[in-house]
Enzyme design. Structure first.
Site, mmCIF file in Angstrom:
data_model
loop_
_atom_site.group_PDB
_atom_site.id
_atom_site.type_symbol
_atom_site.label_atom_id
_atom_site.label_comp_id
_atom_site.label_asym_id
_atom_site.label_seq_id
_atom_site.Cartn_x
_atom_site.Cartn_y
_atom_site.Cartn_z
ATOM 1 N N GLY C 466 0.825 -1.205 0.000
ATOM 2 C CA GLY C 466 0.000 0.000 0.000
ATOM 3 C C GLY C 466 0.857 1.251 0.000
ATOM 4 O O GLY C 466 0.358 2.368 -0.033
ATOM 5 N N THR C 467 2.167 1.031 -0.001
ATOM 6 C CA THR C 467 3.101 2.153 0.021
ATOM 7 C C THR C 467 3.160 2.870 -1.324
ATOM 8 O O THR C 467 3.567 4.021 -1.403
ATOM 9 C CB THR C 467 4.518 1.641 0.323
ATOM 10 O OG1 THR C 467 4.835 0.630 -0.663
ATOM 11 C CG2 THR C 467 4.602 1.020 1.696
ATOM 12 N N GLY C 508 12.184 0.498 2.230
ATOM 13 C CA GLY C 508 11.881 -0.414 1.141
ATOM 14 C C GLY C 508 12.048 0.251 -0.218
ATOM 15 O O GLY C 508 12.874 -0.176 -1.041
ATOM 16 N N ARG C 584 13.732 14.098 -2.013
ATOM 17 C CA ARG C 584 13.014 14.326 -3.271
ATOM 18 C C ARG C 584 11.845 13.342 -3.344
ATOM 19 O O ARG C 584 12.021 12.147 -3.087
ATOM 20 C CB ARG C 584 13.986 14.109 -4.431
ATOM 21 C CG ARG C 584 13.411 14.320 -5.794
ATOM 22 C CD ARG C 584 14.558 14.147 -6.805
ATOM 23 N NE ARG C 584 14.057 13.988 -8.152
ATOM 24 C CZ ARG C 584 14.508 13.082 -9.019
ATOM 25 N NH1 ARG C 584 15.470 12.251 -8.647
ATOM 26 N NH2 ARG C 584 14.014 13.017 -10.229
ATOM 27 N N ASN C 587 6.566 10.448 -6.048
ATOM 28 C CA ASN C 587 5.207 10.616 -6.567
ATOM 29 C C ASN C 587 4.380 11.347 -5.514
ATOM 30 O O ASN C 587 3.957 10.748 -4.532
ATOM 31 C CB ASN C 587 4.599 9.231 -6.871
ATOM 32 C CG ASN C 587 3.201 9.323 -7.446
ATOM 33 O OD1 ASN C 587 2.432 10.224 -7.118
ATOM 34 N ND2 ASN C 587 2.873 8.385 -8.322
ATOM 35 N N GLY C 657 12.986 7.645 2.501
ATOM 36 C CA GLY C 657 11.734 6.925 2.746
ATOM 37 C C GLY C 657 10.788 7.758 3.589
ATOM 38 O O GLY C 657 11.202 8.654 4.311
ATOM 39 N N GLY C 659 7.702 6.130 5.078
ATOM 40 C CA GLY C 659 6.664 5.278 5.646
ATOM 41 C C GLY C 659 6.359 5.565 7.097
ATOM 42 O O GLY C 659 5.242 5.338 7.556
ATOM 43 N N GLU C 660 7.332 6.019 7.844
ATOM 44 C CA GLU C 660 7.144 6.147 9.294
ATOM 45 C C GLU C 660 6.949 7.588 9.759
ATOM 46 O O GLU C 660 6.261 7.829 10.744
ATOM 47 C CB GLU C 660 8.358 5.579 10.054
ATOM 48 C CG GLU C 660 9.180 4.569 9.312
ATOM 49 C CD GLU C 660 8.706 3.137 9.480
ATOM 50 O OE1 GLU C 660 7.772 2.931 10.258
ATOM 51 O OE2 GLU C 660 9.266 2.244 8.813
#
Lengths: 179, 349, 708
Positions: C466-467, C508, C584, C587, C657, C659-660
C-alpha cells in the site's frame, strides 16, 4: 452429518444465476469467495466490525460475513466485480483511482460497495447520526461530515479516509449533475 | 461453529412449532449478533428458523397515535420512518447512533432487543462467565471492566446491555408483543429485561420459545421533543460508553412531562425514574436539572476502573436535559403554542 | 524532459498502476489465489499466560467430518531452534515443538480439514488442558526484571554533564509518559498458502518482505534458501506486522509437508491480535532542563518497553532526544522488560512514535513552564549538527517545516494560554510537535532486462503493501532508463527476485530505487550491445556507504487543532497539518496519501488505541475491532500533508523513505493541543473519555439554561 445441515440455494450475483449446494454454516462472504471465485469481496474481521466484506443484497449494503449464504437464497447480490459493467469503470471507481482513495486496497471493494449503497440511502432521504435537521420533510445535504458518518462502518487502516470522502462527494455531485 | 439445520418460514405458527419441536432451535432474523456469536462458539443452535419471510416487517400507526414496529422491521427502516422521526426523534437518533449503515440494514427490531452483551469475556468461551456458563464466575468483576456496569449489577455479572434502540424505547414505555403456541402475550419493556440477580444467563421475561412479533410505542406528546446522545470511544461505529435518551415537555417554565433513560450503564436500559420524579411538575432550572442528575447517579456503584462513567452519566443527563430545555424555551418563545397545548396528557403515576 | 523527449516520471503525481485492479476487486491477495486440492488449517492458541500443556485431546475433533488431522507438539516435525530474525535468535519461531506455553495466544495446534468451516468446528472441539504456572505480564519501567536494551542500533547517547546542567536550569520538567500496547490492525489478516514440491517449499504469504521471510523459513526448515519460494503480490497492509515470519506461514508449511497437499492457514482477526506481535507498551521518563532564555541545557530520556524472553527486540524511543534539539548534555537510556507476553513487533514509526509522544510532550511542558511559545522554543533550539555525534546533517529542513507549517496553520494568532478558547460547550486548543526518523538504505538487488520488443523487465523483490512501491519503482526505472513508464514491466513481491529488505524501516522503496537506478545505469552502458535481450543484475551491498559523514533523517512538523467537551470527555481532532522534509518526492500523490495515512494512524493512537490485558490472567481482552478501536471515517478531519523542497545528498536520486515519519509527532501534537484546550496535560495514551471527562459541570451549559 445429516442432509439438513446443507442446502441447495440459488444466488443471483452480478446478474448471473448460480445454483449451489452449501454447508448451512457457509457465509455469503465465503460462498462468494470460495464457491463462486468472486474474491473481490474481502474478509477483514469476519465479525461485522470492519466493513471490508460489504456487498449489496437486493440493493442494500450489508456485511456478507454475517449473512449466511443460505439466508441469501433467492436474493440478488452485487459485488465489487459487478459494479463495472462491460469493463467500464463507474465514476466512483474512477474517482477512487484518480484521487488515490486507497493504499493497500484491501478495504477498497467494501468502501466502494458501501459508498454505492450509502448514496442510494441518502437519495432516499434517510437521515444519519449527524443530520442536524432530521425532520422527515428534508433530504439532508451530503456534506463531508455526513459522508464520514455514513461511511464509518468501513474501516481503513492505511488512512485513506480523506480521499475516500473526496471521491464519494465528487461522484455524488457528478451524478446529481448528470441526472 | 457446529452444523445446523436451516429452514425458512412464512407463517408465524410454523415458526413457533418448529422451534418448539426441535431442541436447540433458534429464530434467525438479521443475524448480526447470532451469527457472530455462533462463529465465536458462544451460541451453537442445532436449527435456525429464519423469520424474515414472516409478515412482521411493517411499521404502522396504532389507533391511539402511537407506533407498532414489526419485529423484523430493519433498524434502517425504523430510523428513516417519517412517523418515527416526527414523533419519536430520539428513537431514530438512537438507532442511527448504533452500529453501521450495513448492520442497520440487516438488524431488526426484535433482534436488537434480544442482542447479547458485548462483554469480551462473554464472547470468549475459554473464559469463565456466569451469563454464558452459569456458575463459572464473572471474569469482568476483577478483570478488565472499564466499560462495564455502574448500576444494577451483582457480583455474578457486571455486563451492560449494548442496545441503543432499547434506551429511548424504555423511556417511551414501549411494550413488547410476542406469540407463543399458546397464544399472544405482551410485556412492558421496563419489565422485559430481568434484574441480574444470581442468574445473569436469564436475561428476559420472554417466555421460552416465544417469538417477538412487534414493539408497541404508546403515543406520548413529550416524545416529540426527545433527543438521544451517545458517548463512546470513537466518533462512530462503537458501542456506548454512556448514552442518554431524554424527552422534555416544558410549558410556561414548568416540566409537564419528562422521560429519561440511560444506556451503557447497566444490564438493561436504565430508566432514570428518580431524576424524572425530581423534575416533573417543577420549574426547569439549571439547579434542578443538576440536582436530578446527581440524584439519579447517587445509587451508582462503580467498579474498580469505571468510576468515570458515573461522572459521564451525570454530565450527560445534565447536558441533554439542558439542551432540550433550551430548545423548548426557544420554541415557545417563537411560534407561540406550538399547536400542542392540551393534547395527550400523561399521568406520571 | 530528457534527451529523448520523454517527460520525467519521478516527481509526477500519478495514480497507482494497480488502481484498476484494486477498485474492481481483481487484485489478487494471498487468500484470493485458488489452489487445487487445498486443505484448510485452523490455528489453536494457548489460553494461559504461562505454563505447560498437560494434554490435547483430539478424539472428538478427529472424528468430525472433513478433518484430516491435528498437528501439535507431539507429532509436528522438528524445526530449527536457532532460527533467527531481525534482532537475532528468535525462540518464538519454532512452533509446536514442546509443551511449554510462554504467552497466552501462543499457537499450540493446527487442525486441518477439507473446508474452513470443518476446520473451525473441529478446532473448537479440541480439548486442551494446561498446568498453569504463575505468570508475570504487568509492565512497568521499574519492574525488577528491567535490563538495558540491546544496543544493536548503536550505543545510547551520553554527552555533557547532565546533572550539572539540570542543577543550573531555570526550569526542569521531570515527568513520566506512558503508551499502551498497540496493534497494527492491517485490514488483511495474516494468511499463507503453502505447498511442497521436490524438496522445495512454495508459499503465498501476506508479508512485507518475501526475501527475508524466505531466509527465516529456510533456517527453520533446515533447507537452502533457494529452495524456498515465497510470493506476496498484493498485501493488504502491514505497518510492521508483516515484517515477521508469522505463524500462518510456519504452520501452513508444516501442515503442507505433513498432509502432503497445499494447506492454507488464514488467521482470524482475533488470532492476529493474539498471536502476531504488536507494539509493546512503553513507560518513559523525560527530564529536560532549560534556561530562562529558552535554551535547553539538559535532556534525559529514559524509555522502557516490554518484550518476551523468547527474542530480542528494540523499541528505539530515544531517537528524538538525540536528534531534535541542541543541548550541552544529552543522555538517553533504553530498558527492556521481559514478560510472559506475546513477543513485540515493530509497528509504524517504531520507537519514534511512542518516543516522540513522550519527548515532544515534555518539550511542550518546558515551553509551558517558561511561558514561551512552544513553536518558538523548538525553533530556538535547532542544532547546526548532531548534538550527540557532532556530525553534520545530510539535509535538515525541519526549520522550514516548522515555519511553513505555522504559516499555513495560522499559528501566529494563537494565544499560548490554555483553556481560553471556547465554542459553545467545547474547549478548543492547538498544538505542535516536531519529529525525526532515521533514514538510509538497506542492500537490495535488481535485475533489468532489455527485451526484444523494446520493453524493459525490471525484477526487484520489493513489497507493495500500500506504500505505492510498485508505481514509484516504475517511475524510477523509467527515468533511469530514459524511457516512458509504458515500457517498464515491473515484477515484485517474490523471494526469487533476489536479496531485498522488503517494506520496512522506511527503507523499502529507497533501497529498491537505489538498486533499480544502479542496474539501469549498468544496462544503459550495455545497450549498444546488439544482442537482445540484455540483462544486468546489480546488488547494492558494495555500493552502500555504511559510515557516511553526515546523519541522515526525515523530518516533520505537525500542527493539530482539537475540540474537547469537558462534560463528556470527547476529544475530536478538527484540523491536522503535517509539513514534511523527506528528500526528493517520487510521486507526490501517493507520498501525500502515505503521509496522511501515517498521520491518521497517529490520531488513532492519540485518541483510541489500547490493547487491554486482563489484570489477573494477563490475557488480551481487546482482541477484535469492537474492543480495539482504530479511527473510523467519522474521527478523521480533512488531514493535510505537504512537503518542503528537499534533496537527500546521500541517495543517488535524492530520495528518502517516508513510511514512518507520518506517524511520529502526531500523538504529541494532539496531546499538546488537548492541554491547550483544557489546561490538563495527558501523559498517558490514549486520551480517552475517562481521562478527559471533568467532574465540574461546564458553566456554559448552565448559562444556556438560565437564558430560558
Amino acid at each position: 452429518m445429516t442432509d439438513d445441515t446443507r442446502s441447495d440455494i440459488s444466488l443471483r450475483v452480478n446478474d448471473a444465476t448460480y445454483q449451489l449446494a452449501v454447508d448451512n454454516r457457509r457465509t455469503l462472504l465465503d460462498a462468494l469467495r470460495d464457491d463462486l471465485s468472486l474474491t473481490g469481496t474481502k474478509k477483514g474481521c469476519d465479525h461485522g466490525q470492519c466493513g471490508a466484506c460489504t456487498v449489496l443484497l437486493d440493493g442494500d449494503r450489508v456485511v456478507s460475513c454475517l449473512t449466511l449464504a443460505v439466508v441469501a437464497d433467492g436474493a440478488d447480490v452485487t459485488t465489487i466485480e459487478g459494479l463495472a459493467g462491460g469493463g467500464e469503470l463507474r465514476p466512483i471507481q474512477e474517482a477512487f483511482i484518480r484521487l488515490d482513495g486507497f493504499q493497500c486496497g484491501f478495504c477498497t471493494p467494501g468502501q466502494i460497495c458501501s459508498a454505492v449503497g450509502m448514496l442510494a440511502e441518502h437519495a432516499a432521504g434517510w437521515p444519519s447520526a449527524v443530520t442536524r435537521d432530521d425532520s422527515p420533510e428534508r433530504t439532508p445535504e451530503l456534506s463531508e461530515e455526513e459522508v464520514r458518518e455514513r461511511m464509518s462502518g468501513n474501516l481503513c487502516r492505511c488512512g485513506a479516509y480523506p480521499s475516500i470522502v473526496r471521491a464519494i462527494l465528487e461522484t455524488s455531485v457528478r451524478e446529481a449533475v448528470s441526472k | 461453529m457446529r452444523e445446523f439445520a436451516y429452514q425458512r418460514t412464512t407463517q408465524i405458527r410454523d415458526a413457533l412449532s418448529s422451534v418448539a419441536r426441535h431442541d436447540g432451535a433458534r429464530f434467525l432474523a438479521g443475524g448480526t449478533n447470532l451469527v457472530d456469536l455462533m462463529k465465536a462458539g458462544v451460541e451453537s443452535p442445532a436449527r435456525l428458523v429464519d423469520i424474515r419471510s414472516l409478515a412482521l416487517g411493517g411499521i404502522s400507526e396504532s389507533p391511539d397515535g402511537g407506533l407498532v414496529l414489526g419485529a423484523t422491521a430493519t433498524n434502517s427502516a425504523v430510523a428513516a420512518d417519517p412517523l418515527v422521526r416526527r414523533r419519536y426523534p430520539a428513537l431514530s437518533q438512537a438507532i442511527l447512533a448504533g452500529a453501521s449503515g450495513q448492520l442497520r440494514n440487516m438488524a431488526t427490531v426484535g433482534g436488537n432487543l434480544l442482542q447479547r452483551t458485548r462483554c469480551a469475556y462473554f464472547a470468549d468461551p475459554s473464559e469463565p462467565c456466569n451469563k454464558r456458563a452459569p456458575g463459572s464466575g464473572c471474569s469482568a468483576l476483577g478483570g478488565a471492566h472499564h466499560n462495564h456496569a455502574i448500576l444494577g449489577w451483582t457480583e455474578h455479572c457486571v455486563a451492560t446491555h449494548p442496545s441503543d434502540m432499547a434506551v429511548p424505547l424504555t423511556a417511551f414505555d414501549a411494550v413488547v408483543r410476542y406469540e407463543t403456541l399458546d397464544g399472544p402475550g405482551e410485556v412492558p419493556l421496563s419489565e422485559f429485561y430481568l434484574p441480574v440477580g444470581d442468574r445473569p444467563d436469564r436475561e428476559t421475561a420472554l417466555p421460552d420459545r416465544a417469538l417477538i412479533t412487534a414493539v408497541v410505542v404508546p403515543a406520548a406528546e413529550v416524545a416529540g421533543k426527545s433527543r438521544y446522545r451517545k458517548v463512546r470511544e470513537r466518533a462512530s461505529y462503537a458501542f456506548a460508553t454512556v448514552s442518554v435518551a431524554a424527552a422534555l415537555d416544558v410549558q410556561d417554565g414548568v416540566v409537564r412531562d419528562v422521560r429519561l433513560a440511560l444506556g451503557g450503564v447497566a444490564s438493561r436500559p436504565w430508566r432514570a425514574r428518580l431524576a424524572e420524579s425530581a423534575l416533573r411538575g417543577g420549574p426547569v432550572t439549571a439547579e434542578r436539572i443538576s440536582a436530578a442528575a446527581d440524584l439519579e447517579v447517587a445509587a451508582a456503584e462503580p467498579l474498580r476502573d469505571n468510576g468515570y462513567k458515573v461522572t459521564l452519566a451525570r454530565n450527560l443527563i445534565e447536558a441533554v436535559l439542558t439542551d432540550l430545555a433550551a430548545s423548548s424555551g426557544a420554541a415557545s418563545g417563537g411560534a407561540a403554542g406550538n399547536g400542542a397545548a392540551g393534547a395527550g396528557e400523561e399521568s406520571d403515576g | 524532459m530528457n534527451a529523448n523527449g520523454i517527460t520525467a516520471a519521478v516527481g509526477e503525481p500519478r495514480p497507482r498502476v494497480e488502481g484498476r485492479l484494486k477498485v474492481t476487486g481483481s487484485a489478487a491477495y494471498v487468500a484470493d489465489v485458488p489452489m487445487p486440492d487445498l486443505a484448510h488449517g485452523w490455528m489453536v492458541t494457548a489460553t494461559v499466560s504461562r505454563g505447560r500443556i498437560r494434554d490435547i485431546d483430539a478424539t472428538d475433533a478427529l472424528a468430525m467430518p472433513g478433518v484430516l488431522g491435528v498437528l501439535d507438539h507431539r507429532n509436528a516435525r522438528r524445526l530449527n531452534p536457532d532460527a533467527a530474525h531481525h534482532f537475532g535468535p528468535d525462540r518464538g519461531l519454532p512452533m509446536l515443538q514442546d509443551d511449554a506455553v510462554p504467552y497466552a495466544g501462543r499457537p499450540i495446534a493446527l487442525v486441518v480439514a477439507r473446508t474452513p468451516e470443518q476446520a473451525r468446528a473441529a478446532a473448537s472441539a479440541l480439548r486442551v488442558t494446561y498446568d498453569a504456572e504463575p505468570h508475570d505480564t504487568e509492565f512497568s519501567m521499574n519492574h525488577p526484571a528491567a535490563r538495558p536494551a540491546s544496543t544493536l542500533f548503536g550505543p545510547e547517547a551520553d554527552t555533557g554533564d547532565l546533572e550539572a546542567e539540570l542543577a543550573v536550569s531555570t526550569v526542569v520538567v521531570d515527568e513520566v509518559y506512558r503508551t499502551p500496547e498497540e496493534n497494527h490492525s492491517a485490514m488483511e489478516p495474516h494468511v499463507a498458502t503453502a505447498w511442497w514440491e521436490d524438496g522445495h517449499l512454495y508459499a503465498l504469504d501476506s508479508n512485507q518482505g518475501p526475501f527475508s521471510i524466505s531466509q527465516v523459513m529456510a533456517m527453520l526448515f533446515f533447507i537452502d534458501r533457494d529452495r524456498v519460494h515465497i510470493r506476496a503480490e498484493h498485501v493488504g497492509g502491514g505497518f510492521g506486522a508483516k515484517t515477521i515470519c508469522g505463524a500462518q506461514i510456519i504452520l501452513a508449511a508444516m501442515a503442507a509437508e505433513h498432509f502432503r497437499r497445499p494447506v492454507r492457514v488464514a488467521l482470524t482477526r482475533r488470532q492476529v491480535f493474539l498471536a502476531i506481535g504488536s507494539r509493546p507498551p512503553t513507560e518513559q521518563r523525560v527530564r529536560i532542563g532549560a534556561g530562562a532564555d529558552g535554551r535547553l541545557r539538559a535532556v534525559h530520556h529514559h524509555a522502557a518497553f516490554a518484550l518476551s524472553p523468547l527474542a530480542e527486540y528494540i523499541e528505539w524511543c530515544t531517537e528524538q532526544a538525540r536528534t531534535l534539539y541542541a543541548a550541552p548534555a544529552i543522555r538517553t537510556e533504553l530498558s527492556a522488560v521481559p514478560l510472559d507476553r506475546l513477543p513485540p513487533c515493530t509497528m509504524r514509526g517504531p520507537g519514534a512514535t511512542p518516543g516522540s509522544f513522550a519527548f515532544e510532550s515534555a518539550v511542550d511542558e518546558v515551553a509551558e513552564r517558561l511561558r514561551i511559545d512552544p513553536l518558538r522554543l523548538r525553533l530556538l533550539n535547532q542544532p547546526a549538527a548532531s548534538p550527540v555525534s557532532g556530525r553534520p546533517w545530510s539535509t535538515r529542513r525541519l526549520i522550514t517545516c516548522l515555519e511553513e507549517g505555522a504559516r499555513r496553520f495560522g499559528w501566529a494568532q494563537r494565544d499560548p494560554r490554555p483553556r481560553l478558547r471556547r465554542e459553545g460547550n467545547l474547549l478548543v486548543g492547538t498544538g505542535v510537535a516536531a519529529a525525526a526518523f532515521v533514514a538510509g538504505v538497506f542492500p537490495a538487488s535488481a535485475t533489468i532486462a532489455a527485451e526484444t520488443d523494446g520493453t524493459f523487465s525490471v525484477r526487484v523483490g520489493a513489497s507493495d503493501i500500500g506504500t505505492g512501491a510498485r508505481t514509484a519503482l516504475i517511475a524510477v526505472a523509467a527515468d533511469a532508463l530514459g524511457v516512458s513508464t509504458e515500457r517498464i514491466r515491473l515484477h515484485i513481491g517474490d523471494s526469487d527476485l533476489g536479496p531485498n529488505p522488503g517494506a520496512g524501516g522506511s527503507r523499502g522503496t529507497t533501497s529498491c530505487a537505489f538498486a533499480v537506478t544502479e542496474a539501469a545505469k549498468a544496462l544503459r552502458e550495455k545497450l549498444d550491445d546488439p544482442a537482445r535481450p540484455v540483462t544486468v543484475t546489480v546488488d547494492t551491498t558494495p555500493l552502500i556507504n555504511w559510515r557516511p559523514a553526515e546523519e541522515r533523517n526525515t523530518y516533520s512538523a505537525v500542527f493539530a487543532e482539537v475540540t474537547v467537551d469537558p462534560a463528556t470527555g470527547e476529544v475530536r481532532v478538527r484540523r491536522l497539518l503535517g509539513m514534511f522534509a523527506v528528500g526528493r518526492v517520487i510521486n507526490p500523490l501517493l507520498a501525500r496519501s502515505q503521509l496522511i495515512g501515517g498521520m491518521i494512524g497517529g490520531l488513532s493512537m492519540a485518541l483510541h488505541e489500547e490493547s487491554v490485558r486482563d489484570p489477573i490472567t494477563g490475557r488480551l481482552v481487546t482482541a477484535d475491532f469492537a474492543g480495539y478501536h482504530i479511527s473510523a471515517h467519522a474521527d478523521v478531519p480533512n488531514v493535510e500533508a505537504d512537503f518542503v523542497a528537499d534533496y537527500e545528498p546521500q541517495d543517488p536520486s535524492g530520495f528518502n523513505g517516508l513510511g514512518e515519519i507520518g506517524n511520529a509527532g502526531v500523538a504529541a501534537a494532539i496531546a499538546n493541543a488537548v492541554w491547550h484546550a483544557t489546561g490538563t496535560r495527558h501523559r498517558t495514551l490514549p486520551i480517552s473519555l475517562g481521562r478527559v471527562v471533568e467532574t465540574a459541570a461546564p458553566r456554559d451549559r448552565q448559562e444556556a439554561i438560565s437564558a430560558v
